[in-house]
Design a protein around this motif. Structure first.
Motif, PDB file in Angstrom:
ATOM      1  N   ARG A  96       0.831  -1.209   0.000  1.00  0.00           N
ATOM      2  CA  ARG A  96       0.000   0.000   0.000  1.00  0.00           C
ATOM      3  C   ARG A  96       0.867   1.261   0.000  1.00  0.00           C
ATOM      4  NH1 ARG A  96      -5.253  -0.774   0.314  1.00  0.00           N
ATOM      5  NH2 ARG A  96      -6.095  -2.733   1.152  1.00  0.00           N
ATOM      6  N   TRP A  97       1.991   1.203   0.703  1.00  0.00           N
ATOM      7  CA  TRP A  97       2.898   2.359   0.705  1.00  0.00           C
ATOM      8  C   TRP A  97       3.404   2.623  -0.709  1.00  0.00           C
ATOM      9  CZ3 TRP A  97       7.945   2.318  -0.984  1.00  0.00           C
ATOM     10  CH2 TRP A  97       8.641   3.504  -0.817  1.00  0.00           C
ATOM     11  N   GLU A 116      -4.117 -10.746   4.292  1.00  0.00           N
ATOM     12  CA  GLU A 116      -3.246  -9.693   3.765  1.00  0.00           C
ATOM     13  C   GLU A 116      -3.252  -9.689   2.247  1.00  0.00           C
ATOM     14  OE1 GLU A 116       0.312  -9.130   7.043  1.00  0.00           O
ATOM     15  OE2 GLU A 116       0.371 -10.882   5.737  1.00  0.00           O
ATOM     16  N   ILE A 140       2.063   1.835  -3.570  1.00  0.00           N
ATOM     17  CA  ILE A 140       0.989   2.348  -4.418  1.00  0.00           C
ATOM     18  C   ILE A 140       0.718   3.819  -4.107  1.00  0.00           C
ATOM     19  CG2 ILE A 140      -1.470   2.133  -4.962  1.00  0.00           C
ATOM     20  CD1 ILE A 140      -1.188  -0.879  -4.472  1.00  0.00           C
ATOM     21  N   ALA A 141       0.737   4.164  -2.823  1.00  0.00           N
ATOM     22  CA  ALA A 141       0.510   5.552  -2.425  1.00  0.00           C
ATOM     23  C   ALA A 141       1.602   6.477  -2.951  1.00  0.00           C
ATOM     24  CB  ALA A 141       0.430   5.653  -0.901  1.00  0.00           C
ATOM     25  N   ALA A 191      -5.793  -4.280  -6.634  1.00  0.00           N
ATOM     26  CA  ALA A 191      -5.127  -2.975  -6.652  1.00  0.00           C
ATOM     27  C   ALA A 191      -5.043  -2.451  -8.076  1.00  0.00           C
ATOM     28  CB  ALA A 191      -3.727  -3.098  -6.058  1.00  0.00           C
ATOM     29  N   GLU A 233      -6.523  -8.270   0.914  1.00  0.00           N
ATOM     30  CA  GLU A 233      -6.668  -6.822   1.113  1.00  0.00           C
ATOM     31  C   GLU A 233      -6.143  -6.016  -0.064  1.00  0.00           C
ATOM     32  OE1 GLU A 233      -4.852  -5.660   4.728  1.00  0.00           O
ATOM     33  OE2 GLU A 233      -6.377  -6.590   6.012  1.00  0.00           O
ATOM     34  N   VAL A 234      -5.096  -6.498  -0.706  1.00  0.00           N
ATOM     35  CA  VAL A 234      -4.520  -5.737  -1.813  1.00  0.00           C
ATOM     36  C   VAL A 234      -4.844  -6.348  -3.176  1.00  0.00           C
ATOM     37  CG1 VAL A 234      -2.643  -4.618  -0.562  1.00  0.00           C
ATOM     38  CG2 VAL A 234      -2.334  -6.948  -1.370  1.00  0.00           C
TER      39      VAL A 234
END
Length: 244
Positions: free
Chosen positions: A43-44, A65, A46-47, A72, A68-69
């Protein structure tokens, strides 16, 4: 030329250097292929604007986990040395539908989930679908059903004092016998197909796991399909069912 960002993983810096026509090392993650150490950092990346993400180690991941992604907006490629995409694609293309699959995993408790997930991944590839767990014995024996009713047995044992890391062996029995064996490091993956004409062992792939993962990420930027996260989540759910 696509930039590759990898700060602490020397093997990926070397892999990028081996792809001079398509990749170069960079410092800014925006628009680059970003290599992260685990799913927790996806997530980091991607951000930060990553165009694609390579996850170097999924050995401690859980199905939650991975789920969750999943989905994406950027391609996410996972390095799974015991379940390389080039080998699995080759096996999937050549293997016939088996009647029975036998899998044996040798792993310490910390390595168990990841090793069983890799074995479940090979079962998924050989049978063409995700297996379901029918029964689990506390001593390390599990009975699974394949997507078309194939009988599957999976055993999990602890390694001897001489063993180095987890290993697995998966054998699909049908018109042909397909055997996959992976050693403790994942660096030696053997695929053998045996028919009435004899045994044919697939050539060893010398490309490193890191270089292969980067090439897949670069291909994904051009629209190549990537189903790594969904596959990992399905494989881990099988592994977690054995421990549940």
């Amino acid at each position: 030329m696509t930039r590759v960002i990898t700060t602490e993983l020397a093997a990926y810096r070397a892999a990028a250097a081996e792809l001079p026509l398509s990749a170069s090392l960079g410092a800014e993650p925006a628009g680059a292929v970003v290599v992260v150490p685990s799913l927790a950092a996806v997530r980091w990346a991607i951000a930060q604007g990553a165009a694609a993400v390579v996850v170097a180690d999924v050995s401690s991941a859980t199905s939650a986990e991975a789920a969750e992604v999943t989905g994406a907006r950027v391609p996410i490629v996972l390095a799974r040395p015991r379940l390389r995409a080039d080998e699995s694609d080759s096996v999937s293309a050549r293997a016939e539908q088996p009647r029975h699959v036998v899998a044996d995993v040798v792993a310490t408790p910390p390595e168990r989930a990841a090793a069983v997930a890799d074995a479940a991944g090979w079962i998924r590839i050989l049978t063409g679908g995700v297996p379901t767990v029918r029964a689990v014995d506390p001593v390390g024996l599990a009975l699974l059903d394949g997507p078309r009713g194939e009988a599957i047995t999976l055993t999990v044992a602890s390694p001897s004092a001489r063993s180095r890391g987890a290993s697995l062996r998966v054998e699909a029995l049908g018109e042909a016998r397909v055997t996959i064996a992976a050693d403790g490091t994942g660096g030696d993956l053997n695929v053998t197909m045996t028919t009435s004409a004899g045994a044919l062992r697939a050539p060893r792939r010398w490309e490193t796991t890191e270089r292969h993962a980067l090439r897949r990420a670069l291909a994904a930027l051009n629209g190549g399909p990537v189903t790594d996260l969904g596959d990992l989540a399905a494989d881990l759910r099988v592994a977690e069912a054995l421990d549940g």
